[in-house]
Motif scaffolding. Structure first.
Motif, PDB file in Angstrom:
ATOM      1  N   LEU A   4      15.222  19.221  59.697  1.00 19.83           N
ATOM      2  CA  LEU A   4      16.269  19.859  58.892  1.00 19.83           C
ATOM      3  C   LEU A   4      17.618  19.203  59.106  1.00 19.83           C
ATOM      4  CD1 LEU A   4      15.329  23.632  59.266  1.00 19.83           C
ATOM      5  CD2 LEU A   4      14.855  22.109  57.344  1.00 19.83           C
ATOM      6  N   TYR A   5      17.927  18.876  60.379  1.00 14.54           N
ATOM      7  CA  TYR A   5      19.198  18.201  60.646  1.00 14.54           C
ATOM      8  C   TYR A   5      19.245  16.838  59.947  1.00 14.54           C
ATOM      9  CZ  TYR A   5      20.987  21.527  64.090  1.00 14.54           C
ATOM     10  OH  TYR A   5      21.495  22.649  64.696  1.00 14.54           O
ATOM     11  N   GLU A   6      18.156  16.087  60.044  1.00 13.35           N
ATOM     12  CA  GLU A   6      18.119  14.765  59.391  1.00 13.35           C
ATOM     13  C   GLU A   6      18.218  14.889  57.878  1.00 13.35           C
ATOM     14  OE1 GLU A   6      15.678  11.389  60.857  1.00 13.35           O
ATOM     15  OE2 GLU A   6      14.719  12.931  62.075  1.00 13.35           O
ATOM     16  N   TYR A   7      17.523  15.888  57.329  1.00 16.99           N
ATOM     17  CA  TYR A   7      17.576  16.092  55.876  1.00 16.99           C
ATOM     18  C   TYR A   7      19.002  16.422  55.439  1.00 16.99           C
ATOM     19  CZ  TYR A   7      16.704  18.045  51.247  1.00 16.99           C
ATOM     20  OH  TYR A   7      16.736  18.301  49.888  1.00 16.99           O
ATOM     21  N   ARG A   8      19.635  17.349  56.174  1.00 12.61           N
ATOM     22  CA  ARG A   8      21.004  17.733  55.811  1.00 12.61           C
ATOM     23  C   ARG A   8      21.971  16.554  55.935  1.00 12.61           C
ATOM     24  NH1 ARG A   8      24.450  21.139  59.967  1.00 12.61           N
ATOM     25  NH2 ARG A   8      24.339  19.057  60.907  1.00 12.61           N
ATOM     26  N   ASP A   9      21.923  15.877  57.077  1.00  8.37           N
ATOM     27  CA  ASP A   9      22.911  14.823  57.340  1.00  8.37           C
ATOM     28  C   ASP A   9      22.753  13.627  56.402  1.00  8.37           C
ATOM     29  OD1 ASP A   9      23.859  16.451  59.320  1.00  8.37           O
ATOM     30  OD2 ASP A   9      22.901  15.356  60.969  1.00  8.37           O
ATOM     31  N   THR A  10      21.505  13.181  56.197  1.00  8.02           N
ATOM     32  CA  THR A  10      21.317  11.999  55.339  1.00  8.02           C
ATOM     33  C   THR A  10      21.665  12.305  53.884  1.00  8.02           C
ATOM     34  OG1 THR A  10      18.958  12.498  55.024  1.00  8.02           O
ATOM     35  CG2 THR A  10      19.539  10.990  56.818  1.00  8.02           C
ATOM     36  N   ASN A  11      21.373  13.506  53.444  1.00  7.31           N
ATOM     37  CA  ASN A  11      21.686  13.862  52.059  1.00  7.31           C
ATOM     38  C   ASN A  11      23.164  14.183  51.869  1.00  7.31           C
ATOM     39  OD1 ASN A  11      19.122  14.121  50.151  1.00  7.31           O
ATOM     40  ND2 ASN A  11      18.505  14.626  52.225  1.00  7.31           N
ATOM     41  N   MET A  12      23.843  14.627  52.950  1.00  7.82           N
ATOM     42  CA  MET A  12      25.282  14.835  52.867  1.00  7.82           C
ATOM     43  C   MET A  12      26.002  13.503  52.692  1.00  7.82           C
ATOM     44  SD  MET A  12      26.108  17.830  55.659  1.00  7.82           S
ATOM     45  CE  MET A  12      27.867  17.477  55.619  1.00  7.82           C
ATOM     46  N   TYR A  13      25.546  12.473  53.402  1.00  3.28           N
ATOM     47  CA  TYR A  13      26.121  11.148  53.215  1.00  3.28           C
ATOM     48  C   TYR A  13      25.956  10.703  51.761  1.00  3.28           C
ATOM     49  CZ  TYR A  13      27.136   9.866  58.080  1.00  3.28           C
ATOM     50  OH  TYR A  13      27.674   9.783  59.341  1.00  3.28           O
ATOM     51  N   CYS A  14      24.775  10.959  51.208  1.00  4.21           N
ATOM     52  CA  CYS A  14      24.501  10.534  49.832  1.00  4.21           C
ATOM     53  C   CYS A  14      25.374  11.282  48.829  1.00  4.21           C
ATOM     54  CB  CYS A  14      23.025  10.747  49.495  1.00  4.21           C
ATOM     55  SG  CYS A  14      21.919   9.604  50.357  1.00  4.21           S
ATOM     56  N   ALA A  15      25.697  12.539  49.136  1.00  2.00           N
ATOM     57  CA  ALA A  15      26.516  13.333  48.221  1.00  2.00           C
ATOM     58  C   ALA A  15      27.921  12.757  48.085  1.00  2.00           C
ATOM     59  CB  ALA A  15      26.582  14.775  48.695  1.00  2.00           C
ATOM     60  N   ASN A  16      28.377  12.054  49.140  1.00  2.00           N
ATOM     61  CA  ASN A  16      29.703  11.439  49.115  1.00  2.00           C
ATOM     62  C   ASN A  16      29.597   9.916  49.125  1.00  2.00           C
ATOM     63  OD1 ASN A  16      31.369  13.961  49.450  1.00  2.00           O
ATOM     64  ND2 ASN A  16      30.141  14.103  51.295  1.00  2.00           N
ATOM     65  N   CYS A  17      28.568   9.409  48.469  1.00  2.00           N
ATOM     66  CA  CYS A  17      28.256   7.979  48.515  1.00  2.00           C
ATOM     67  C   CYS A  17      29.376   7.127  47.921  1.00  2.00           C
ATOM     68  CB  CYS A  17      26.953   7.723  47.752  1.00  2.00           C
ATOM     69  SG  CYS A  17      26.477   5.982  47.757  1.00  2.00           S
ATOM     70  N   LYS A  18      29.710   6.052  48.632  1.00  2.00           N
ATOM     71  CA  LYS A  18      30.692   5.081  48.137  1.00  2.00           C
ATOM     72  C   LYS A  18      30.052   3.710  47.921  1.00  2.00           C
ATOM     73  CE  LYS A  18      34.602   7.361  50.378  1.00  2.00           C
ATOM     74  NZ  LYS A  18      35.707   7.230  51.358  1.00  2.00           N
ATOM     75  N   GLY A  19      28.733   3.699  47.831  1.00  2.00           N
ATOM     76  CA  GLY A  19      28.030   2.445  47.612  1.00  2.00           C
ATOM     77  C   GLY A  19      27.195   2.045  48.810  1.00  2.00           C
ATOM     78  N   LEU A  20      26.279   1.140  48.595  1.00  2.00           N
ATOM     79  CA  LEU A  20      25.316   0.750  49.629  1.00  2.00           C
ATOM     80  C   LEU A  20      25.999   0.130  50.841  1.00  2.00           C
ATOM     81  CD1 LEU A  20      22.262   0.744  50.117  1.00  2.00           C
ATOM     82  CD2 LEU A  20      22.168  -1.547  49.144  1.00  2.00           C
ATOM     83  N   GLU A  21      27.049  -0.663  50.621  1.00  2.00           N
ATOM     84  CA  GLU A  21      27.712  -1.341  51.728  1.00  2.00           C
ATOM     85  C   GLU A  21      28.337  -0.360  52.710  1.00  2.00           C
ATOM     86  OE1 GLU A  21      30.474  -4.203  50.306  1.00  2.00           O
ATOM     87  OE2 GLU A  21      28.948  -5.496  49.419  1.00  2.00           O
ATOM     88  N   GLU A  22      28.762   0.809  52.241  1.00  2.00           N
ATOM     89  CA  GLU A  22      29.411   1.793  53.110  1.00  2.00           C
ATOM     90  C   GLU A  22      28.474   2.937  53.481  1.00  2.00           C
ATOM     91  OE1 GLU A  22      33.393   3.002  52.067  1.00  2.00           O
ATOM     92  OE2 GLU A  22      33.644   1.243  50.783  1.00  2.00           O
ATOM     93  N   CYS A  23      27.187   2.745  53.281  1.00  2.00           N
ATOM     94  CA  CYS A  23      26.219   3.797  53.602  1.00  2.00           C
ATOM     95  C   CYS A  23      26.276   4.145  55.080  1.00  2.00           C
ATOM     96  CB  CYS A  23      24.806   3.338  53.227  1.00  2.00           C
ATOM     97  SG  CYS A  23      23.524   4.549  53.626  1.00  2.00           S
ATOM     98  N   GLY A  24      26.395   5.437  55.397  1.00  2.00           N
ATOM     99  CA  GLY A  24      26.503   5.890  56.780  1.00  2.00           C
ATOM    100  C   GLY A  24      25.189   6.313  57.398  1.00  2.00           C
ATOM    101  N   ASN A  25      24.099   6.260  56.642  1.00  2.00           N
ATOM    102  CA  ASN A  25      22.805   6.680  57.174  1.00  2.00           C
ATOM    103  C   ASN A  25      22.250   5.654  58.153  1.00  2.00           C
ATOM    104  OD1 ASN A  25      22.719   9.128  55.866  1.00  2.00           O
ATOM    105  ND2 ASN A  25      21.654   8.323  54.075  1.00  2.00           N
TER     106      ASN A  25
END
Length: 305
Positions: A51-72
């Motif tokens: 659940l933590y991984e699902y929340r965190d990785t999808n939260m990054y995607c919700a504020n995505c600034k492009g592949l180069e700045e991906c925080g996952n």
């Protein structure tokens, strides 16, 4: 003698840790992403780490600034539930940007004749000079990119005007913007592509090269009308590509020719008699499916020299 449980239960620090853990867990379960996941799969017992991984990785995607700045941790991927044989498992699945990157890589390895200069392909809408002669074309290009929807957008643009006014730069900015939005897009220089197709008759792979252009979500044909057209490239290469795409997938064109001049160009193929019927057939696959955008102004190519 006190048990370990008695000692731990009386330890204030342990109590505080347990309270923080409980608060963190409550906060996790109240998160909108987790509530959506658990309501979608009510019978699946998810572990806290999932659940933590699902929340965190999808939260990054919700504020995505492009592949180069991906925080996952796994760049371009996020935790996603997958149903298989009645069971639900969590996997790291590629996001739209990662899928687009992989598709672009496949296209570039397949189509060698892009030969679009770096200063064109790296152009952005922000860097374009928005003078009066091309502002309307730039607006149309931006509107296309912003409004593009897979499976719904079928009309492209026909960007035309004199040499050096910036038609290719506008198309390059479209390439950049669409790629940022996770859209598979291919921009190629038509004269070189047709030469490559001819060469591939002997070396093989012609059908693959044609198929790539028929299927890419957005195709940008740069400088159409500048090629040395033959009856074969007109009827057996351009014709089938545009036939497959019309009414389904949008095509962007840049050209020095107006539409009636382009038809004349197609009619007068090299080493053959004028064929206006075949030319008209090609134009029927172009004209009804584009918005016309004229670009005017000074010759920027001469200024660079």
């Amino acid at each position: 003698m006190k048990s370990i449980g008695d000692v731990l239960s009386g330890d204030e620090r342990w109590q505080r840790l347990m309270e923080r853990a409980k608060q963190s867990e409550d906060k996790l379960y109240s998160h909108e992403l987790i509530k959506g996941l658990t309501s979608r799969f009510p019978d699946r017992k998810f572990g806290l780490s999932e659940l933590y991984e699902y929340r965190d990785t999808n939260m990054y995607c919700a504020n995505c600034k492009g592949l180069e700045e991906c925080g996952n941790f796994f760049k371009g991927h996020r935790q996603t539930p997958v149903e298989e044989n009645g069971r639900v498992r969590m996997v790291y699945a590629p996001c739209d940007h990662q899928c687009n990157y992989e598709q672009q890589h496949r296209l570039k390895s397949l189509i060698k004749s892009q030969f679009v200069p770096d200063h064109i392909i790296n152009t952005t809408f922000e860097s374009l000079e928005k003078d009066a002669g091309r502002i309307e074309a730039i607006k149309a290009a931006i509107n296309f990119c912003v409004g593009f929807e897979r499976g719904k957008t079928t009309r492209g643009l026909y960007i035309y005007g004199p040499f050096g006014v910036g038609k290719s730069a506008i198309a390059g900015a479209m390439t950049q913007e669409l790629a940022k939005r996770g859209v598979d897009v291919l921009m190629l220089y038509v004269p070189d592509y047709l030469m490559e197709i001819k060469a591939s008759i002997e070396t093989g792979g012609m059908e693959q090269k044609l198929e790539a252009l028929k299927k890419v979500s957005v195709l940008i044909l740069d400088d159409i009308g500048a090629e040395a057209i033959t009856a074969w490239t007109r009827d057996e290469v351009l014709g089938p590509i545009l036939q497959r795409r019309m009414e389904k997938l949008p095509t962007i064109y840049t050209s020095n020719l107006k539409l009636d001049e382009l038809e004349q160009h197609f009619a007068r193929a090299k080493n053959s008699e004028p064929n206006y019927k075949s030319a008209a057939r090609i134009m029927e696959r172009i004209e009804p499916f584009v918005e016309y955008c004229e670009v005017k102004g000074r010759n920027r190519r001469r200024e660079r020299k």
